[in-house]
Design an enzyme around this catalytic site. Structure first.
Site, PDB file in Angstrom:
ATOM      1  N   GLU A 418      -1.719   7.536  12.139  1.00 50.95           N
ATOM      2  CA  GLU A 418      -2.803   8.517  12.001  1.00 50.95           C
ATOM      3  C   GLU A 418      -3.692   8.590  13.238  1.00 50.95           C
ATOM      4  OE1 GLU A 418      -3.148  10.699   9.768  1.00 50.95           O
ATOM      5  OE2 GLU A 418      -2.421   9.963   7.822  1.00 50.95           O
ATOM      6  N   GLU A 488       5.307   6.386   4.320  1.00 50.99           N
ATOM      7  CA  GLU A 488       4.430   6.060   3.189  1.00 50.99           C
ATOM      8  C   GLU A 488       4.774   7.029   2.065  1.00 50.99           C
ATOM      9  OE1 GLU A 488       0.203   6.056   4.211  1.00 50.99           O
ATOM     10  OE2 GLU A 488       0.637   5.051   6.103  1.00 50.99           O
TER      11      GLU A 488
HETATM   12  C1  IPT Z   1      -2.509   7.244   4.744  1.00 52.20           C
HETATM   13  C2  IPT Z   1      -2.762   6.146   5.713  1.00 52.20           C
HETATM   14  O1  IPT Z   1      -1.785   6.095   6.699  1.00 52.20           O
HETATM   15  C3  IPT Z   1      -2.880   4.805   5.072  1.00 52.20           C
HETATM   16  O2  IPT Z   1      -3.451   3.919   5.991  1.00 52.20           O
HETATM   17  C4  IPT Z   1      -3.695   4.881   3.832  1.00 52.20           C
HETATM   18  O3  IPT Z   1      -4.975   5.307   4.150  1.00 52.20           O
HETATM   19  C5  IPT Z   1      -3.070   5.841   2.902  1.00 52.20           C
HETATM   20  O4  IPT Z   1      -2.998   7.106   3.467  1.00 52.20           O
HETATM   21  C6  IPT Z   1      -3.864   6.003   1.630  1.00 52.20           C
HETATM   22  O5  IPT Z   1      -4.091   4.814   0.979  1.00 52.20           O
HETATM   23  S1  IPT Z   1      -3.342   8.654   5.408  1.00 52.20           S
HETATM   24  C7  IPT Z   1      -3.533   9.873   4.176  1.00 52.20           C
HETATM   25  C8  IPT Z   1      -4.482  10.905   4.684  1.00 52.20           C
HETATM   26  C9  IPT Z   1      -2.277  10.550   3.832  1.00 52.20           C
END
Ligand code: IPT
Length: 957
Positions: A418, A488
């Site tokens: 990010e 993720e």
């Molecule tokens: C995404 C991040 O990469 C991770 O660090 C964490 O914040 C996660 O989301 C949520 O728990 S960023 C999100 C804007 C998709």
């Protein structure tokens, strides 16, 4: 006239990575060179600003007797019971004004001081290096009064040459640590801000002729079955691997037949690099990672990541982890069928990577870089697109790659997380590709894949993943040639995630999709004397993101949450499908490399959920991807005519392994033989009314309201239709998903405040019928609900009929009945278990006889919310009652109401009342992943539709 009274702290806001440190190099523990751990108790003084104190504390003879003490490694805000400040949690917002590279004047600064003597056997010759493995966020170091440098890059090692400064005794090491620095702009990860010297501090003796840096190149040719080893070393020496009869000079290649390394078969060969002055142990894993035919291939085969994002976390120590805690993480991962870790969002303690090498996990090693907060200003001034910051970015890339380059487990370097897009990222990728051509580069933030070797996304929904799988997603020419992963997905915040099985189906169906990484491994709850575990806001932060920091597959104490158990089932490496009718089971090997020889198979046969016979099943040792149909034995003679029968086949470890005991369950399947006969109750009893009560079979009812009062001797709080559940984090969703957040729609339509209007109590020859309308104030929608009670004199049957009225624009949270019991503790049931399940998170729920207690049915999500439902329940016994369902139902019992559960912020807000509340549900809404990703798929919606369902009650013994 201007003058300065305080030392210069210009370095704090300097975009450069620092000065004085040695060039980065491989991290290793020498076999023979001495070292001295400087971990332990240090003197500590906290100041409110970076320049409040001068540097006299670093000099000889300074008296720090009145200072406090902290433990190194550690975060000072987690020590001193609040006396040293408190943790702050923000997701992506910087907790200070965004004006790079400036930081606030209020900049908590911790002066750390310790003295040490060299051990008696510390060699007089050679040099010495002082190594810091992690300091957040910026440190300046003095040894014996000499300023040896300053550095940033919190989760990266920094070494200083200090041999010339050491004395046999009375060495004074002074470290000034600033919480905020220019480096903080590069470290905006979604986690607690925790300053301190949080990883080891070590003094390493460096004998003359010791190894400096070296790079182990160990590739595997899957065609010839040979490995090629070459160790490039800054200092010439010899490389030996006794198990392979290798003894060559550094820089020289040797090719021999080897067993390759993979996450499934983590074969490591012990070896040694010997230079003139030092012996360094090597653990060599031979593997070749390439991008070929648009796929990530290791040793010639495309791999499928069954991964998780792991932050380093300990509920008392924060990001300071000891070896046993790291090992626990790896063992838990292996035992739950995971094969990959993304080290979100920074390089972990190096010992963690040793464990990944040893036990076998594919690793995406991620650089300590995130600038997410700049998204609030449309990425204006983003450091990754500003050349002044590029040296700092390159320094971070080099410190990661050089430190970790000798780990076979690392298959990808990740530029960070990010951080938008920019020239700095491109510079990092170019440098990394140039330095290490043997691995691939990952970065999610650039969907055009300019700098990366994989198209990576986070939280893409199922439909988009499918489009990508079909290569219909478009994108740049380069992107279209690349494989896809979800770095993720499956946001494990609170109850959930739901929908994992549906993702896995897509991952396995489309070659281009090479798996994903659940967000995330562990809840970052902080142990708290009053709250149990604290989350964002609990320390009075002016900006915070609440419990968004508790989104892991394991609780802070590392107990697996139901999400991990579900994930284990979804990604199991053996698929076991069967056909009860013809008595065969189809076994498929879903490993990428391993055959099934490590597993033993076992069948069992259940009658009404009870195993009546079991035995071993011989399954051929299938190669990856192969399937076999295996005949099951003749079913045992059915001892109870008309019973429900099923097969269960399980795959277990055949013998102890490094990570699991013999008989550890790896995979399982169940398939029915004969279906369950529905419970039947002849409506032979006739309801009779007295002045106050109606009697029917074993039950009594209020004559005016028709509300059930007793069954046998058990007094009950009358059952009512119930549609409310305490919204889960995934129901509530995040505010960027305004349109579709189901939790807020439910509240808008008043599903948490439904009222029950009594329309009639009717007695007939064979039934008591109570008609009601269940509806929220302010809206036209309602549920016409009839409760029809019948009995055979012994058992009591309730049939609930529900007819929606009006225009229902929202699905229901749940649909069923809720009633109260004066007491209940032990619970027995026949149905899904042992753990909780919801419509889109029910893969791990196995049909059997189970028992528990009301307290143990609860899942302790840190922020209380709906939990604990058991799926497919045929019958349950608790509180003196037996309840059978037609059809099967969802069962939940708790010592507080849904409303109390909904109102609670922490588990400590929940106190048992004197009733056990039981929900018997015909339906539950899906869970999904909307606390960061998509909501439940349409097939898991619980739509308001006409429904009828029954329960049969009887009093026990
Ligand atoms: C995404 C991040 O990469 C991770 O660090 C964490 O914040 C996660 O989301 C949520 O728990 S960023 C999100 C804007 C998709």
């Amino acid at each position: 006239m201007s003058f300065r009274t305080t030392p210069s702290v210009d370095y704090v806001e300097d975009v450069s990575p620092g000065s004085g440190a040695l060039p980065p190099r491989a991290w290793y523990a020498s076999s023979d060179a001495t070292s001295l751990s400087l971990n332990g108790s240090w003197r500590f003084r906290l100041s409110a600003t970076a320049d409040a104190e001068d540097d006299s504390f670093a000099g000889d003879g300074y008296d720090a007797a009145d200072w406090a003490e902290v433990t190194v490694p550690g975060h000072w805000v987690l020590q001193g019971q609040g006396a040293f400040g408190l943790p702050i949690y923000t997701n992506h917002l910087y907790p200070f004004p965004v004006d790079p590279p400036h930081v606030p004047t209020e900049n908590p600064t911790g002066d750390h001081l310790r003295t040490f003597d060299l051990p008696a056997d510390w060699p007089a010759d050679g040099g010495a290096v002082l190594r810091f493995d992690g300091v957040e966020s910026c440190a300046r170091v003095w040894l014996n009064g000499t300023d040896i440098g300053e550095f940033k890059g919190s989760r990266l090692p920094h070494e200083f040459a200090v041999g010339h400064l050491l004395k046999p005794s009375g060495n004074v090491l002074a470290v000034r640590v600033h919480q905020w620095s220019a480096g903080s702009y590069l470290e905006d990860q979604d986690q607690w801000w925790l300053p301190g010297i949080f990883r080891d501090v070590t003094l390493l003796h460096r004998p003359a002729g010791s190894a400096l840096d070296f790079f182990v190149h160990a590739s595997y040719d899957h065609v010839t079955g040979e490995g090629t080893l070459r160790v490039d070393s800054d200092v010439d020496g010899r490389v030996s691997v006794p198990g392979l009869d290798i003894d060559v000079a550094t820089g020289e290649s040797v090719t021999v037949a080897v067993a390759p390394w993979s996450a499934e078969t983590p074969k490591l060969y012990d070896g040694e690099l010997a230079t003139e002055g030092e012996r360094v142990p090597l653990r060599v894993g031979f593997r070749t990672v390439v991008l070929e035919d648009g796929l990530i291939k290791v040793n010639g085969r495309a791999i499928l990541f069954k991964g998780v994002n792991r932050h380093e976390w300990h509920p008392e120590k924060g990001r300071t982890l000891d070896l046993e805690t790291m090992r626990e993480d790896v063992l838990l991962m292996k035992r739950h069928n995971l094969n990959a870790v993304r080290t979100s969002h920074y390089p972990p303690h190096p010992a963690f990577l040793d464990l990944c090498d040893e036990y076998g996990l594919w690793v995406i090693d991620e650089c300590d870089l995130e600038t997410h907060g700049f998204t609030e200003q449309a990425w204006r001034d983003n450091p990754v697109d500003d050349d002044r910051w590029t040296p700092a970015l390159l320094d971070r890339a080099a410190r990661m790659v050089e430190r970790d380059k000798n780990h076979p487990s690392v298959v990808f370097w990740s530029l960070g997380n990010e951080a938008g897009t920019g020239r700095g990222l491109t510079a990092m990728a170019e440098w990394i590709h140039g330095r290490d051509a043997s691995r691939l580069v990952h970065y999610e933030g650039d969907w055009n894949c300019r700098d990366t070797d994989v198209y990576s996304r986070m939280y893409a929904n199922h439909a988009e993943v499918e489009q990508i799988g079909k290569e219909l997603d478009g994108g740049t020419h380069k992107r279209r040639q690349l494989p896809f992963i979800q770095c993720e997905y499956g946001h494990a915040m609170g109850n959930g995630p739901g929908g994992l099985a549906d993702y896995q189906e897509l991952f396995e169906k489309y070659e281009r999709i090479q798996g994903g990484f659940i967000w995330e491994w562990i809840d970052h709850g902080i142990k708290h004397p009053e709250l149990g575990y604290a989350y964002g806001g609990d320390f009075g932060e002016e900006l915070h993101d609440g419990n968004f920091v508790c989104d892991g597959l394991i609780f802070p104490d590392r107990t697996p949450s139901p999400g991990l158990v579900e994930y284990k089932k979804v990604i199991e490496p053996v698929r076991i499908e069967g056909d009860g009718a013809d008595g065969t089971v189809r076994v498929t090997n879903k490993y990428d490399f391993a055959d099934l020889s490590a597993l033993a198979f076992e069948w069992s046969y259940q009658v009404d959920g009870e195993t009546v016979e079991a035995g071993t099943l011989s399954v051929p040792s299938l190669a990856p991807g192969e399937s076999a149909d295996v005949k099951l034995p003749e079913p045992p003679a059915d001892r109870r005519g008309g019973a429900e029968t099923q097969w269960t086949v399980r795959a277990l470890l055949a013998s102890d392994t490094a990570w699991g005991r013999k008989d550890h369950e790896v995979a399982w399947g169940q398939f029915p033989v004969s279906a369950r006969p529905a419970p039947s109750v002849a409506a032979t009893d006739r309801p009779t009314a007295s002045e106050k009560l109606i009697y029917l079979g074993p039950a009594s009812f209020d004559v005016r309201t028709g509300a059930l009062k007793t069954i046998g001797g058990v007094e009950v709080t009358a059952p009512h239709l119930d549609v409310w559940r305490a919204p889960t984090d995934n129901d509530d969703g995040m505010d960027w998903q305004t349109e579709t957040r189901i939790g807020s729609l439910w509240r808008k339509y008043g599903l948490h405040r439904m009222r029950h209007r009594l329309d009639g109590v009717e007695l007939s020859d064979d039934a008591l019928t109570v008609r009601t309308r269940v509806a929220p104030a302010a809206w036209e929608v309602g549920l016409a609900t009839a409760y029809r009670w019948t009995s055979d004199g012994d058992r009591l049957k309730l049939t609930v009929s529900v007819t929606p009225e009006g225009d229902w624009a929202v699905p229901l949270p749940r649909l069923g009945i809720r009633f109260g019991l004066p007491e209940a503790d032990a619970v027995k049931w026949f149905g899904g278990g042992p753990g909780e399940a919801y419509p889109d998170s029910r893969m791990a729920s196995a049909v059997s006889r189970w028992q528990s207690t009301v307290d143990n049915l609860q899942t302790p999500y840190l922020r209380p919310q709906e939990n604990g439902a058991r799926a497919d329940v045929r019958w349950v016994e608790l509180g003196g009652l037996r309840i059978e369902g037609d059809p099967e139902f969802w069962f939940t019992a708790r010592r507080w109401t849904t409303e109390q559960l909904d109102a609670a912020q922490h588990l400590t807000d929940l106190t048992p009342d004197d009733t056990v509340w039981v929900n018997l549900d015909h339906g539950q809404h899906g869970i999904g992943s909307q606390s960061c990703g998509p909501g439940p798929l349409p097939q898991y919606f619980l739509r308001a539709e006409p429904a009828e369902f029954s329960f049969v009650f009887s009093a026990l013994g």
